[in-house]
Design a protein around this motif. Structure first.
Motif, PDB file in Angstrom:
ATOM      1  N   ASP A   9       0.808  -1.224   0.000  1.00  0.00           N
ATOM      2  CA  ASP A   9       0.000   0.000   0.000  1.00  0.00           C
ATOM      3  C   ASP A   9       0.843   1.276   0.000  1.00  0.00           C
ATOM      4  OD1 ASP A   9      -2.488  -1.400   0.247  1.00  0.00           O
ATOM      5  OD2 ASP A   9      -2.079  -1.628   2.404  1.00  0.00           O
ATOM      6  N   VAL A  10       2.122   1.164   0.297  1.00  0.00           N
ATOM      7  CA  VAL A  10       2.928   2.347   0.590  1.00  0.00           C
ATOM      8  C   VAL A  10       2.969   3.327  -0.576  1.00  0.00           C
ATOM      9  CG1 VAL A  10       5.255   3.168   1.151  1.00  0.00           C
ATOM     10  CG2 VAL A  10       4.244   1.284   2.447  1.00  0.00           C
ATOM     11  N   ASP A  11       3.064   2.878  -1.803  1.00  0.00           N
ATOM     12  CA  ASP A  11       3.124   3.822  -2.924  1.00  0.00           C
ATOM     13  C   ASP A  11       1.839   4.640  -3.036  1.00  0.00           C
ATOM     14  OD1 ASP A  11       5.746   3.207  -3.626  1.00  0.00           O
ATOM     15  OD2 ASP A  11       5.138   1.668  -5.077  1.00  0.00           O
ATOM     16  N   ALA A  12       0.690   3.989  -2.871  1.00  0.00           N
ATOM     17  CA  ALA A  12      -0.588   4.709  -2.930  1.00  0.00           C
ATOM     18  C   ALA A  12      -0.736   5.653  -1.738  1.00  0.00           C
ATOM     19  CB  ALA A  12      -1.751   3.724  -2.982  1.00  0.00           C
ATOM     20  N   VAL A  13      -0.315   5.207  -0.568  1.00  0.00           N
ATOM     21  CA  VAL A  13      -0.359   6.046   0.630  1.00  0.00           C
ATOM     22  C   VAL A  13       0.561   7.254   0.444  1.00  0.00           C
ATOM     23  CG1 VAL A  13       0.309   6.134   3.072  1.00  0.00           C
ATOM     24  CG2 VAL A  13      -1.043   4.219   2.217  1.00  0.00           C
ATOM     25  N   LEU A  14       1.745   7.010  -0.094  1.00  0.00           N
ATOM     26  CA  LEU A  14       2.706   8.092  -0.314  1.00  0.00           C
ATOM     27  C   LEU A  14       2.161   9.127  -1.289  1.00  0.00           C
ATOM     28  CD1 LEU A  14       5.524   9.211   0.293  1.00  0.00           C
ATOM     29  CD2 LEU A  14       6.379   7.821  -1.613  1.00  0.00           C
ATOM     30  N   ALA A  15       1.452   8.693  -2.319  1.00  0.00           N
ATOM     31  CA  ALA A  15       0.867   9.635  -3.274  1.00  0.00           C
ATOM     32  C   ALA A  15      -0.131  10.559  -2.576  1.00  0.00           C
ATOM     33  CB  ALA A  15       0.194   8.877  -4.416  1.00  0.00           C
ATOM     34  N   ASN A  29       9.921   6.438   5.427  1.00  0.00           N
ATOM     35  CA  ASN A  29       9.237   6.651   6.703  1.00  0.00           C
ATOM     36  C   ASN A  29       8.098   5.656   6.889  1.00  0.00           C
ATOM     37  OD1 ASN A  29       9.626  10.167   6.240  1.00  0.00           O
ATOM     38  ND2 ASN A  29      10.725   8.960   7.757  1.00  0.00           N
ATOM     39  N   PHE A  30       7.300   5.468   5.836  1.00  0.00           N
ATOM     40  CA  PHE A  30       6.187   4.520   5.935  1.00  0.00           C
ATOM     41  C   PHE A  30       6.694   3.085   6.061  1.00  0.00           C
ATOM     42  CE2 PHE A  30       3.799   8.098   4.087  1.00  0.00           C
ATOM     43  CZ  PHE A  30       2.719   8.116   4.947  1.00  0.00           C
ATOM     44  N   ALA A  31       7.673   2.727   5.254  1.00  0.00           N
ATOM     45  CA  ALA A  31       8.217   1.364   5.314  1.00  0.00           C
ATOM     46  C   ALA A  31       8.829   1.089   6.683  1.00  0.00           C
ATOM     47  CB  ALA A  31       9.243   1.155   4.203  1.00  0.00           C
ATOM     48  N   SER A  36       8.706  -1.421  11.988  1.00  0.00           N
ATOM     49  CA  SER A  36       8.867  -1.243  13.434  1.00  0.00           C
ATOM     50  C   SER A  36       7.643  -1.692  14.221  1.00  0.00           C
ATOM     51  CB  SER A  36       9.168   0.225  13.749  1.00  0.00           C
ATOM     52  OG  SER A  36      10.401   0.608  13.183  1.00  0.00           O
ATOM     53  N   GLY A  37       6.627  -2.136  13.517  1.00  0.00           N
ATOM     54  CA  GLY A  37       5.434  -2.629  14.201  1.00  0.00           C
ATOM     55  C   GLY A  37       4.410  -1.559  14.525  1.00  0.00           C
ATOM     56  N   TYR A  38       4.544  -0.377  13.933  1.00  0.00           N
ATOM     57  CA  TYR A  38       3.529   0.647  14.147  1.00  0.00           C
ATOM     58  C   TYR A  38       2.226   0.177  13.522  1.00  0.00           C
ATOM     59  CZ  TYR A  38       7.325   3.873  15.414  1.00  0.00           C
ATOM     60  OH  TYR A  38       8.391   4.477  16.008  1.00  0.00           O
ATOM     61  N   SER A  39       1.140   0.714  13.984  1.00  0.00           N
ATOM     62  CA  SER A  39      -0.191   0.312  13.551  1.00  0.00           C
ATOM     63  C   SER A  39      -0.620   1.207  12.384  1.00  0.00           C
ATOM     64  CB  SER A  39      -1.145   0.451  14.742  1.00  0.00           C
ATOM     65  OG  SER A  39      -2.424   0.043  14.408  1.00  0.00           O
ATOM     66  N   GLY A  40      -0.536   0.676  11.168  1.00  0.00           N
ATOM     67  CA  GLY A  40      -0.921   1.440   9.982  1.00  0.00           C
ATOM     68  C   GLY A  40      -2.250   0.943   9.449  1.00  0.00           C
ATOM     69  N   TRP A  41      -3.074   1.878   9.009  1.00  0.00           N
ATOM     70  CA  TRP A  41      -4.416   1.559   8.529  1.00  0.00           C
ATOM     71  C   TRP A  41      -4.684   2.307   7.235  1.00  0.00           C
ATOM     72  CZ3 TRP A  41      -6.441  -2.307  11.146  1.00  0.00           C
ATOM     73  CH2 TRP A  41      -5.975  -2.527  12.454  1.00  0.00           C
ATOM     74  N   VAL A  42      -5.446   1.684   6.347  1.00  0.00           N
ATOM     75  CA  VAL A  42      -5.886   2.357   5.122  1.00  0.00           C
ATOM     76  C   VAL A  42      -7.389   2.181   4.980  1.00  0.00           C
ATOM     77  CG1 VAL A  42      -3.701   2.131   3.891  1.00  0.00           C
ATOM     78  CG2 VAL A  42      -5.415   0.322   3.673  1.00  0.00           C
ATOM     79  N   ASP A  43      -8.008   3.174   4.360  1.00  0.00           N
ATOM     80  CA  ASP A  43      -9.411   3.078   3.982  1.00  0.00           C
ATOM     81  C   ASP A  43      -9.430   2.857   2.474  1.00  0.00           C
ATOM     82  OD1 ASP A  43     -12.430   3.825   4.788  1.00  0.00           O
ATOM     83  OD2 ASP A  43     -11.950   4.521   2.765  1.00  0.00           O
ATOM     84  N   LEU A  45     -11.875   1.671  -0.971  1.00  0.00           N
ATOM     85  CA  LEU A  45     -13.198   1.468  -1.550  1.00  0.00           C
ATOM     86  C   LEU A  45     -13.018   1.057  -3.005  1.00  0.00           C
ATOM     87  CD1 LEU A  45     -16.306   1.659  -1.209  1.00  0.00           C
ATOM     88  CD2 LEU A  45     -16.118   4.021  -2.026  1.00  0.00           C
ATOM     89  N   ASP A  46     -13.536  -0.083  -3.360  1.00  0.00           N
ATOM     90  CA  ASP A  46     -13.439  -0.602  -4.728  1.00  0.00           C
ATOM     91  C   ASP A  46     -11.997  -0.625  -5.237  1.00  0.00           C
ATOM     92  OD1 ASP A  46     -16.230  -0.918  -4.811  1.00  0.00           O
ATOM     93  OD2 ASP A  46     -16.516   1.142  -5.542  1.00  0.00           O
ATOM     94  N   GLY A  47     -11.082  -1.028  -4.354  1.00  0.00           N
ATOM     95  CA  GLY A  47      -9.685  -1.165  -4.733  1.00  0.00           C
ATOM     96  C   GLY A  47      -8.881   0.124  -4.764  1.00  0.00           C
ATOM     97  N   VAL A  48      -9.504   1.237  -4.377  1.00  0.00           N
ATOM     98  CA  VAL A  48      -8.829   2.538  -4.385  1.00  0.00           C
ATOM     99  C   VAL A  48      -8.627   3.008  -2.948  1.00  0.00           C
ATOM    100  CG1 VAL A  48      -8.994   4.949  -5.109  1.00  0.00           C
ATOM    101  CG2 VAL A  48      -9.839   3.138  -6.621  1.00  0.00           C
ATOM    102  N   LEU A  49      -7.370   3.327  -2.600  1.00  0.00           N
ATOM    103  CA  LEU A  49      -7.094   3.858  -1.264  1.00  0.00           C
ATOM    104  C   LEU A  49      -7.575   5.301  -1.195  1.00  0.00           C
ATOM    105  CD1 LEU A  49      -3.569   2.486  -0.316  1.00  0.00           C
ATOM    106  CD2 LEU A  49      -5.807   1.627   0.284  1.00  0.00           C
ATOM    107  N   ARG A  50      -8.381   5.573  -0.158  1.00  0.00           N
ATOM    108  CA  ARG A  50      -8.925   6.920   0.024  1.00  0.00           C
ATOM    109  C   ARG A  50      -8.286   7.655   1.188  1.00  0.00           C
ATOM    110  NH1 ARG A  50     -15.188   6.524   0.586  1.00  0.00           N
ATOM    111  NH2 ARG A  50     -14.544   5.304   2.390  1.00  0.00           N
ATOM    112  N   GLY A  51      -7.726   6.909   2.142  1.00  0.00           N
ATOM    113  CA  GLY A  51      -7.145   7.542   3.313  1.00  0.00           C
ATOM    114  C   GLY A  51      -6.278   6.554   4.061  1.00  0.00           C
ATOM    115  N   TYR A  52      -5.544   7.084   5.031  1.00  0.00           N
ATOM    116  CA  TYR A  52      -4.616   6.253   5.795  1.00  0.00           C
ATOM    117  C   TYR A  52      -4.322   6.937   7.123  1.00  0.00           C
ATOM    118  CZ  TYR A  52      -1.422   9.875   4.563  1.00  0.00           C
ATOM    119  OH  TYR A  52      -0.860  11.117   4.435  1.00  0.00           O
ATOM    120  N   ALA A  53      -3.760   6.163   8.037  1.00  0.00           N
ATOM    121  CA  ALA A  53      -3.286   6.699   9.314  1.00  0.00           C
ATOM    122  C   ALA A  53      -2.254   5.736   9.874  1.00  0.00           C
ATOM    123  CB  ALA A  53      -4.443   6.864  10.294  1.00  0.00           C
TER     124      ALA A  53
END
Length: 144
Positions: A9-15, A29-31, A36-43, A45-53
Motif C-alpha cells: 500500500d505504501v506507494d498509494a499512501v505516499l501519493a 518513513n512509511f516502510a 517497526s510494528g507501528y499500527s498502519g491503517w488504510v481506507d 473502496l473498490d480497490g482505491v485507497l482513500r485515506g490512511y493513518a
C-alpha cells in the motif's frame, strides 16, 4: 473499508501524503513504521485507497503519527471515520489516551481533532520545518 496497511500500500499512501501535506513523510518513513510494528491503517473502496493513518502504540497510550485523506475523498466524513477507528483501536489495547502533534497552520487538522474530542495540552516551540523557518507543534490528547 478500513484494513491494516501493508508494504504493497505504501506507494498509494505516499501519493496521498505528498498531495495533502506540505512536509510529507517519505516512502522510507512509511516502510520503517510498518517494519517497526507501528499500527498502519488504510481506507479502501473498490480497490482505491482513500485515506490512511499510522499509530505508534506505547505504554498506556497511542500516538497518531500521520493521517491523510485523498483530495478526491475529502469533505465526505472519512477523516472523522478514520479518527473514530483509531480511537477504537487504542481502546482495544486499554490505552488511557490518544495523543498527537499538529501544526498551528493546519486549520483543517485542528478542526478535525477538536471535533473528535482532542484538547490542547502544550506546545513544542519551533518543532516543525516551515517555509519561513520553524513552526510550533500543538500537543493534543484525548482521554479514552
Amino acid at each position: 473499508m478500513i484494513r491494516a496497511m501493508t508494504l504493497a500500500d505504501v506507494d498509494a499512501v505516499l501519493a496521498i501524503e505528498q498531495a495533502v501535506h506540505a512536509h510529507p513523510w517519505t516512502r522510507g518513513n512509511f516502510a520503517d513504521a510498518l517494519a517497526s510494528g507501528y499500527s498502519g491503517w488504510v481506507d479502501e473502496l473498490d480497490g482505491v485507497l482513500r485515506g490512511y493513518a499510522v499509530l505508534m502504540l506505547g505504554v498506556g497510550e497511542a500516538e497518531l503519527l500521520t493521517i491523510g485523506v485523498a483530495t478526491s475523498s475529502q469533505r465526505l466524513g472519512l477523516a472523522t471515520h478514520l479518527m473514530q477507528w483509531l480511537e477504537s483501536q487504542a481502546q482495544s489495547y486499554n490505552f488511557e489516551r490518544l495523543c498527537l502533534e499538529v501544526r498551528p497552520s493546519n486549520t483543517a487538522g485542528l478542526a478535525l481533532y477538536c471535533k473528535t474530542g482532542f484538547i490542547e495540552i502544550g506546545r513544542r516551540r519551533g518543532y516543525y520545518p516551515a517555509a519561513n523557518g520553524r513552526e510550533d507543534a500543538i500537543l493534543m490528547e484525548k482521554r479514552l
